[in-house]
Design an enzyme around this catalytic site. Structure first.
Site, short mmCIF file in Angstrom:
data_model
loop_
_atom_site.label_atom_id
_atom_site.label_comp_id
_atom_site.label_asym_id
_atom_site.label_seq_id
_atom_site.Cartn_x
_atom_site.Cartn_y
_atom_site.Cartn_z
N CYS A 115 -9.01 -0.66 10.76
CA CYS A 115 -8.72 -1.90 11.71
C CYS A 115 -7.75 -1.34 12.90
O CYS A 115 -7.65 -2.12 13.83
CB CYS A 115 -7.43 -2.46 10.79
N HIS A 255 -3.11 -6.72 15.71
CA HIS A 255 -4.30 -6.91 14.82
C HIS A 255 -4.08 -8.00 13.93
O HIS A 255 -2.82 -8.27 13.55
CB HIS A 255 -4.28 -5.37 13.87
N ASN A 285 -9.42 -11.70 9.36
CA ASN A 285 -9.29 -10.03 9.74
C ASN A 285 -10.72 -9.53 10.14
O ASN A 285 -11.38 -9.63 9.19
CB ASN A 285 -8.81 -9.50 8.65
O1 UT7 Z 1 -6.11 -5.25 8.06
C1 UT7 Z 1 -6.22 -4.02 7.32
C2 UT7 Z 1 -4.85 -3.83 6.50
N1 UT7 Z 1 -4.79 -4.74 5.45
C3 UT7 Z 1 -3.86 -5.77 5.44
O2 UT7 Z 1 -3.07 -5.46 6.06
C4 UT7 Z 1 -3.93 -6.70 4.16
C5 UT7 Z 1 -2.38 -6.61 3.56
N2 UT7 Z 1 -2.01 -7.21 2.29
C6 UT7 Z 1 -2.09 -8.60 2.39
O3 UT7 Z 1 -2.05 -9.23 3.38
C7 UT7 Z 1 -1.71 -9.26 1.17
O4 UT7 Z 1 -1.15 -8.20 0.11
C8 UT7 Z 1 -2.61 -10.05 0.49
C9 UT7 Z 1 -3.07 -11.32 1.38
C10 UT7 Z 1 -3.90 -9.49 0.36
C11 UT7 Z 1 -2.36 -10.63 -0.67
O5 UT7 Z 1 -1.13 -11.54 -0.65
P1 UT7 Z 1 0.35 -11.04 -1.40
O6 UT7 Z 1 1.33 -11.90 -1.12
O7 UT7 Z 1 0.46 -9.55 -1.59
O8 UT7 Z 1 -0.20 -11.29 -2.94
P2 UT7 Z 1 -0.25 -10.33 -4.29
O9 UT7 Z 1 -1.46 -9.88 -4.41
O10 UT7 Z 1 1.12 -10.00 -4.48
O11 UT7 Z 1 -0.26 -11.80 -5.51
C12 UT7 Z 1 0.69 -12.76 -5.77
C13 UT7 Z 1 0.17 -13.89 -6.73
C14 UT7 Z 1 -0.62 -13.08 -7.89
O12 UT7 Z 1 -0.33 -13.86 -8.83
P3 UT7 Z 1 0.97 -13.83 -9.95
O13 UT7 Z 1 0.74 -12.54 -10.69
O14 UT7 Z 1 2.33 -13.93 -9.08
O15 UT7 Z 1 1.04 -15.08 -10.74
C15 UT7 Z 1 -1.81 -13.00 -7.59
O16 UT7 Z 1 -2.69 -12.92 -8.79
O17 UT7 Z 1 -0.88 -14.45 -6.03
C16 UT7 Z 1 -2.02 -14.27 -6.99
N3 UT7 Z 1 -3.21 -14.25 -6.13
C17 UT7 Z 1 -3.99 -15.27 -5.30
N4 UT7 Z 1 -3.87 -16.48 -5.93
C18 UT7 Z 1 -4.78 -17.37 -5.14
C19 UT7 Z 1 -3.89 -13.30 -5.19
N5 UT7 Z 1 -4.78 -13.46 -4.60
C20 UT7 Z 1 -4.84 -14.90 -4.45
C21 UT7 Z 1 -5.80 -15.65 -4.03
N6 UT7 Z 1 -5.67 -16.79 -4.21
N7 UT7 Z 1 -6.90 -15.42 -3.16
#
Ligand code: UT7
Length: 328
Positions: A115, A255, A285
């Site tokens: 990125c 970004h 992204n």
């Molecule tokens: O560009 C290069 C660098 N990349 C980035 O900068 C990306 C950085 N990371 C992120 O943007 C975020 O971590 C994500 C958008 C990928 C994920 O968001 P998050 O708030 O960190 O979610 P999480 O992985 O902590 O998951 C929270 C909850 C979980 O459920 P429980 O365990 O709380 O019940 C996940 O299972 O959300 C659930 N979850 C989803 N639910 C619906 C994870 N992905 C999804 C989804 N749809 N797509």
């Protein structure tokens, strides 16, 4: 004689026609529009279809930039391409773009920095201009993330899209253009955002050809924490090094990985929302494509002399910030 700086003198961007909306993804993985929008800020992304390849988009960028600037592609000295999803492993996508765009006198290469690919490429082009080695350098950033995304993995497929942008760099002796750049890597972060299979460390073979390891793997939460800390941190650092306050900065071009990372960066820089370029809602992204796509969409609003900060964080880990005094 005044110092020669590298100034951006033209920009262009392009995205594929085909849209992949949150509603489309709801049918493919266990997710929903509300979750995606609130956790990332994304509503839809563009993805390639019908045999569209990077070099065709790249050649379109080169031709448009030359038209806008009133120059012939034969005048271009170099084309540098930031990408992790070029046409081939080799030859470089830069080579192919030089050929397809008619930039027959140019040489160039691809830069792999995920990125941060556009920023790493831009500061590379800057060096060639400042030393006088080249007079016209086109820097392109873009990715076809749909070629390496697992559309069964809701942790990654909701974020990424395809898109491309580019800029022309030319020498300037009136103080405009790139003023400063800070670039960083931390290879210890590689395990959290990686395409494990396909390189020489883990070649594609009959055992792994169908495994999920051929796609992007991301440990979202860990990457998120590092992204907030480092993208905000490097943006604040470049401001401090150049004695800039939030009032002095006209534009942040961040970004577009996650709206929450962008907001945290703007807050740390003490910038109001109107000064932040955000188009993540439409494109998601696009990895190396996000920053030049923003410059293209905001080109009309940018004014000569504006203080512009570009900032990114991505896989590697890689991150950085560039301070530009806008040149036109
Ligand atoms: O560009 C290069 C660098 N990349 C980035 O900068 C990306 C950085 N990371 C992120 O943007 C975020 O971590 C994500 C958008 C990928 C994920 O968001 P998050 O708030 O960190 O979610 P999480 O992985 O902590 O998951 C929270 C909850 C979980 O459920 P429980 O365990 O709380 O019940 C996940 O299972 O959300 C659930 N979850 C989803 N639910 C619906 C994870 N992905 C999804 C989804 N749809 N797509």
């Amino acid at each position: 004689m005044n110092k020669t700086t590298a100034a951006i003198t033209a920009v262009h961007g392009v995205v594929p026609e085909k849209k992949l909306t949150n509603a489309d993804l709801e049918k493919m993985v266990d997710t929903n529009d509300e979750w995606i929008k609130s956790r990332t800020g994304i509503s839809e992304r563009r993805i390639v279809s019908g045999g569209e390849v990077f070099s065709d988009f790249g050649a379109e960028i080169v031709k448009n930039i030359c038209e806008k600037r009133g120059i012939d592609p034969l005048e271009i000295d170099m084309i540098i391409v930031g990408t992790i999803t070029g046409d081939y492993k080799f030859p470089s996508t830069s080579n192919v773009i030089c050929d397809k765009s008619g930039a027959k006198n140019a040489w160039g290469y691809d830069v792999s920095a995920a990125c941060s690919g556009f920023l790493f490429s831009l500061t590379t082009g800057q060096q060639f201009i400042e030393t006088g080695f080249a007079k016209k350098v086109i820097v392109i950033g873009g990715d076809i993330m749909s070629s390496i995304i697992n559309y069964k993995d809701r942790a990654t497929c909701i974020i990424f899209g395809d898109g491309f942008g580019g800029v022309l760099l030319e020498p300037n002796t009136d103080g405009f253009g790139i003023q400063d750049a800070i670039m960083k890597v931390d290879g210890a972060g590689r395990e959290f955002l990686i395409q494990k299979v396909g390189g020489s460390a883990n070649i594609l073979n009959e055992d792994n050809v169908n495994s999920d390891d051929r796609y992007v793997y991301q440990e979202g939460k860990t990457v998120f924490k590092h992204a907030v800390k480092n993208m905000a941190g490097v943006s604040a650092d470049i401001m401090e090094r150049n004695n800039l306050t939030g009032d002095d900065v006209d534009w942040l071009v961040p970004h577009q990985a996650n709206l929450r990372i962008i907001d945290a960066t703007a807050k740390r820089m003490e910038l109001s929302k109107e000064k932040v370029m955000i188009n993540i809602e439409k494109y998601g992204n696009t990895t190396s494509g996000t920053i030049p796509l923003c410059l293209w969409e905001w080109e009309d609003k940018l004014k000569k002399g504006d203080n512009v900060i570009l900032s990114a964080f991505g896989g590697g880990f890689t991150w950085g910030a560039i301070y530009i005094k806008w040149g036109y």
